[in-house]
Design an enzyme around this catalytic site. Sequence first.
Site, mmCIF file in Angstrom:
data_model
loop_
_atom_site.group_PDB
_atom_site.id
_atom_site.type_symbol
_atom_site.label_atom_id
_atom_site.label_comp_id
_atom_site.label_asym_id
_atom_site.label_seq_id
_atom_site.Cartn_x
_atom_site.Cartn_y
_atom_site.Cartn_z
ATOM 1 N N GLY B 10 8.793 -9.657 -3.328
ATOM 2 C CA GLY B 10 8.447 -9.607 -1.739
ATOM 3 C C GLY B 10 7.449 -10.386 -1.489
ATOM 4 O O GLY B 10 6.701 -11.219 -2.424
ATOM 5 N N PHE B 11 6.679 -10.283 -0.442
ATOM 6 C CA PHE B 11 5.584 -11.153 -0.179
ATOM 7 C C PHE B 11 4.448 -11.074 -0.979
ATOM 8 O O PHE B 11 3.703 -11.891 -1.617
ATOM 9 C CB PHE B 11 5.240 -10.923 1.345
ATOM 10 N N GLY B 12 4.221 -9.773 -1.546
ATOM 11 C CA GLY B 12 3.086 -9.491 -2.335
ATOM 12 C C GLY B 12 3.419 -10.030 -3.964
ATOM 13 O O GLY B 12 2.548 -10.972 -4.520
ATOM 14 N N VAL B 77 13.479 -1.850 -12.372
ATOM 15 C CA VAL B 77 12.403 -1.079 -13.329
ATOM 16 C C VAL B 77 12.790 0.259 -13.238
ATOM 17 O O VAL B 77 12.774 1.034 -12.012
ATOM 18 C CB VAL B 77 11.087 -1.407 -12.822
ATOM 19 N N GLU B 167 11.905 -4.445 18.909
ATOM 20 C CA GLU B 167 12.897 -5.645 18.310
ATOM 21 C C GLU B 167 14.150 -5.440 18.803
ATOM 22 O O GLU B 167 14.899 -6.254 19.271
ATOM 23 C CB GLU B 167 12.535 -6.456 17.196
ATOM 24 N N ASP B 297 3.076 -2.988 0.409
ATOM 25 C CA ASP B 297 3.505 -1.861 1.008
ATOM 26 C C ASP B 297 3.334 -0.654 0.004
ATOM 27 O O ASP B 297 3.020 0.488 0.624
ATOM 28 C CB ASP B 297 5.072 -1.557 1.564
#
Lengths: 408, 408
Positions: B10-12, B77, B167, B297
């Site tokens: 993801g982003f991280g 994992v 949204e 997160d």
Amino acid sequence: MTRVVVVGAGFGGLNAVKTLRRAPVQIEVVDRRNFHLFQPLLYQVATAALNPSDIAYPIRSVFRGQDNVAAVIMDEVVDIDLGEREVKLADGGSLSYDYLVVASGATHSYFGRDDWAEHAPGLKTLEDAVRMRRHILAAFEEAERHPDRAEELLTFVVIGAGPTGVELAGALIEIAVHSMSREFRRIDPSRARVLLVEGTDRVLPPYPEQLSASARKQLEGMGVEVLTGEMVSEVDARGVTLASGQRIEAATVLWAAGVQASSLGAKLGVSLDRAGRVEVEPDLSIPGHPEVFVVGDLARVPGVPGVAPAAIQMGRHVARNIIADIEGRARQPFRYRNKGSLATIGRARAVADFGWLRFGGFFAWVAWLAVHIWYLIGFRNRFLVFLNWAWNYVTFRRGARIITQLPR
Amino acid sequence: MTRVVVVGAGFGGLNAVKTLRRAPVQIEVVDRRNFHLFQPLLYQVATAALNPSDIAYPIRSVFRGQDNVAAVIMDEVVDIDLGEREVKLADGGSLSYDYLVVASGATHSYFGRDDWAEHAPGLKTLEDAVRMRRHILAAFEEAERHPDRAEELLTFVVIGAGPTGVELAGALIEIAVHSMSREFRRIDPSRARVLLVEGTDRVLPPYPEQLSASARKQLEGMGVEVLTGEMVSEVDARGVTLASGQRIEAATVLWAAGVQASSLGAKLGVSLDRAGRVEVEPDLSIPGHPEVFVVGDLARVPGVPGVAPAAIQMGRHVARNIIADIEGRARQPFRYRNKGSLATIGRARAVADFGWLRFGGFFAWVAWLAVHIWYLIGFRNRFLVFLNWAWNYVTFRRGARIITQLPR
């Protein structure tokens, strides 16, 4: 007001409705799906070049401005009562008609070996295409996890060398050689094998022999192994066995062979051919019921192939005959105008048969591209598909390369 | 060579790997999926404005040119052995590490009422988005088949008025009022009701009060019914019951409330907060294991929200600390730089909070659009997404309006 019910919004049904746009009728369209599918490009979704919605267009949007379309109903037709002139829907309702157009198409057939479906997915619906895409992409991923089994995991067998099989085989080798290159560390995707197995003695059997030879040469030039005159005797989770006794270990087997007409044909109480198609009258109505027409892949008309242009012509023709009835003119028999055939093989490779002119290679591919973009419904799709193709052509990338749903 | 294993792209995770691109390390990336997902636009897939692959990009393609990425492994994992420094994979293999970055993110939480999941789908994965899209579009189709039940079928309840809920509510009313108009004959889609239910006393609770008020006003201006200070006590197949006793009959209930961190946090043997997030040290490592980092997160850092910019910053930060270790420099504690928040509400409607500047309306929406297009990975996606948006803006149409898989 004359009530017309159209079952199926593929090429046949859609064009019947469109041709009736100025007729004094009230039309109801029934389809199991909410979208019209541009089937000739389904293999591009299966091979991650296009998105599902690039080749699917909401039926409601098509008929947004056509006032005599009284309803578009997303439902399944379960029965047809010819006596009462009623179509029964799965949801419990029914629709009365004065004219009925049955255009429910065809699906793939495993020639009685439905147990093969699990191991050799076919390609008729959008879900089929997404499932096939997942299968293909997951094979590369699994090979990266298990390089010791890479040989089997990177062997792809396509059964049937008609237009769909040829397209799939060509796209598979392109994915392996170009799109996946430099992205794997433990395996070399370009060592993937793609085998195209065909029961008759040449690829693209309906085409002239010189084009079959050209297609074969183009396929082999890309690296596809073409096996003609080979019947499949067994398909299982590990590969295929040919009637000649040859065994091919392959994690991915794709089915591009037989076609079976929609089961709605059997509800019409008329004779069907071996593929389940309805034997229609010259005006495309069914024997004894001039108010019921069958068009597209479900109709059997001698000399007419199961391709989109034929379905489009049939759809338009029955609409014109309905209008003729209303205006008190005589019906016309259906005559198929063959405008030529195009089959694509891969990037810049195709064959074209216009009867008076037959050629293969780059210019055939340009012709194929132009025709397919032109026929895609809706400006938006046409434009985005073109951009996607242009992008893929320049970069060798495939934009829709995502695996949704976990493979286990 | 120092071995770095990154769990989750993801982003991280993605930004940790990218920041290590010139470091003398050997990186292995593990993700259950073969793609990076641009989660902030997931609601656009759920509401048929974008295609799944518009917001998904193959992880392999991202790292195509990064030579110190030794492998990208599509696998899950299942355990982490901190003593042996090994990550165990579902497929049976394991990966040894010198440094481990756990970036497996979060999913939605039903606060212990997992039985609600069936009736109120949430939105964290691409499959969730496609499922939600199917649910929304099928409701309109069913209403057309059963106009007598249209009121219930065209009532949409969104639970939770955080950014995602706002949204979704805005997009739903736009679909009903604009995208579907003139396409149905038996129902009037613009009579659809959209209710946004929030437990606290205002929408967008993390935002300044003036922006919450602006957002509420913009939502109500579009026709959304906003119910604040209302807890949900029951969700079933026919609608929701609020704690106040009010009953809302609705065929579609969407969940945009709680968040639950990935279950991998529990494998680290350290203390977790109520949402399952790992309490990390100032340098984002876990207590007692300076070689193991948690980002995004899944990490609990006081004062840092669970948004994409925070995950990106954390990913980059741990990469820099790994490099510091290798070069014998001291690690730095993580400091979050808040560059501002943007929440969109609908066509030309949004709120923006840059701290020194707060505003709502058209210009906030332009800022939101610019930022989101900019951050989308890969030129191609950025360009196609922009075209899709431009097209939708001009025509009010939604291009991805297809229902795959039959609704029953």
